[in-house]
Enzyme design. Structure first.
Site, PDB file in Angstrom:
ATOM      1  NE  ARG A  79      -2.931  -4.180  -1.507  1.00  0.00           N
ATOM      2  CZ  ARG A  79      -3.198  -3.302  -2.478  1.00  0.00           C
ATOM      3  NH1 ARG A  79      -4.157  -3.519  -3.316  1.00  0.00           N
ATOM      4  NH2 ARG A  79      -2.478  -2.187  -2.588  1.00  0.00           N
ATOM      5  CB  THR A  80      -3.144  -2.730   5.409  1.00  0.00           C
ATOM      6  OG1 THR A  80      -2.169  -3.570   4.772  1.00  0.00           O
ATOM      7  CG2 THR A  80      -3.044  -2.917   6.915  1.00  0.00           C
ATOM      8  CE  LYS A 109      -3.575  22.681  11.022  1.00  0.00           C
ATOM      9  NZ  LYS A 109      -4.894  22.744  11.672  1.00  0.00           N
ATOM     10  NE  ARG A 130       0.812   0.303   5.977  1.00  0.00           N
ATOM     11  CZ  ARG A 130       0.484  -0.488   4.965  1.00  0.00           C
ATOM     12  NH1 ARG A 130       0.265   0.024   3.760  1.00  0.00           N
ATOM     13  NH2 ARG A 130       0.351  -1.786   5.155  1.00  0.00           N
ATOM     14  CG  HIS A 158       2.586  -5.345   7.314  1.00  0.00           C
ATOM     15  ND1 HIS A 158       1.487  -5.293   8.154  1.00  0.00           N
ATOM     16  CD2 HIS A 158       2.135  -4.954   6.093  1.00  0.00           C
ATOM     17  CE1 HIS A 158       0.436  -4.890   7.460  1.00  0.00           C
ATOM     18  NE2 HIS A 158       0.807  -4.670   6.217  1.00  0.00           N
TER      19      HIS A 158
END
Length: 331
Positions: A79-80, A109, A130, A158
């Site tokens: 969704r986001t 890495k 995120r 959020h």
């Protein structure tokens, strides 16, 4: 928080709602809901309504043509990430979507988050991040010379979800002051709950927190609520709140946050919102959910006009369009 230098503001005079004198967001990172006072909230909500009007009438615009968004998601997201991508593309901009396969990239890495950000800013005008760790968005913003938007930092905050949640409440019920808001489910790890709660402290609301003991709201957040002087109560039973709630904000129990899966199994089906429960609710109220859901709201509730969670999803695109335009100096 440092301000990144951007181009002059775009003239929105042709739209219905007049601009405020200054949005106060141009060139700023969006890391926490604590950045938003009532004036900024009013500004973003006005811009979001304009975005909705524009999408409904013509589908898109070239407002951010030539601008590039880097979507950097260290955790899975549907969704986001989709919402930010859709928002940028409807505004005429382009997207670098780094939303899967991160484990095969330079990150695996041993590259630091700061170095990854410094690389991406060579390609992009704005970065959406995120990350599973609290404070990661702030770390990225300190390294970046372009604006960074926090799309979730572990169980922390959020902010864009909280903005769309608050916008949805006002859109559905016409007000925020005076409402009784009940939050149900995973209140311990639920970053959407933490951010929305902090935003609601600016309003005259009553708060009810409904959770099993191991998923209660963190003490730090609860102390902020108590210090605000708002009417607040905790319970473990939805039956204690359903008759009086104006907003029932339901969250899933987040399996990925548990280190002890036996604890997860114990609480995963603790709450289930059914038509029978909804029969006890007010005729005018809303049920919300940040999604995804995993059984805590039955599919049979979807046809109830009070079920606002899919309208909530679409509102997220409008809010993120407004934020992108504002931060990039085009609103």
């Amino acid at each position: 928080m440092h301000i990144k230098t951007l181009e002059p503001l775009f003239d929105f005079d042709s739209l219905d709602t007049p601009l405020l004198n200054s949005n106060g967001l141009t060139g700023h990172d969006i890391l926490s809901v604590s950045q938003f006072d009532p004036d900024k909230l009013s500004y973003i909500f006005s811009r979001a309504r304009e975005m909705r009007q524009m999408v409904e009438q013509v589908g898109g615009t070239d407002l951010l043509k030539g601008k590039v968004l880097a979507c950097l998601f260290y955790e899975p997201s549907t969704r986001t990430s989709s919402s930010f991508i859709a928002a940028m593309e409807r505004l005429g901009g382009s997207v670098i979507p780094i939303t899967q396969g991160v484990q095969f990239s330079s990150i695996s890495k041993g590259e630091t988050l700061a170095d990854t950000i410094r690389v991406l800013e060579q390609y992009a005008d704005i970065i959406v991040l995120r990350h599973p760790e609290i404070g990661s968005a702030r770390e990225a913003a300190e390294a970046a010379s372009v604006p960074v938007i926090n799309a979730g930092d572990g169980p922390g905050e959020h902010p864009t979800q909280a903005l769309l949640d608050l916008f949805t409440i006002r859109d559905e019920l016409g007000t925020i002051d005076g409402l009784k808001v009940a939050m149900v489910g995973d209140l311990r790890y639920g970053r959407t709950v933490h951010s929305l709660t902090k935003l609601l402290l600016q309003y005259n609301v009553s708060l009810r927190f409904v959770a099993p003991e191991i998923l209660r709201l963190p003490l730090k957040v609860m102390n902020e609520v108590i210090d605000s002087g708002l009417n607040v109560r905790e319970t473990h039973d939805v039956a204690d709140v359903i008759e009086n709630a104006d907003v029932l904000y339901v969250t899933r129990v987040q399996k990925e946050r548990f280190t002890d899966l036996a604890q997860y199994e114990e609480v995963k089906n603790y709450y289930e919102i059914t038509p029978e429960i909804m029969a006890q609710a007010k005729e005018k109220m809303v049920v919300m959910h940040p999604l995804p859901r995993v059984g805590e709201i039955h599919d049979s509730v979807d046809s109830d006009p009070r079920a606002a969670y899919f309208r909530q999803v679409r509102n997220g695109m409008y809010i993120r369009m407004a934020l992108l335009a504002a931060v990039l100096g085009r609103a």
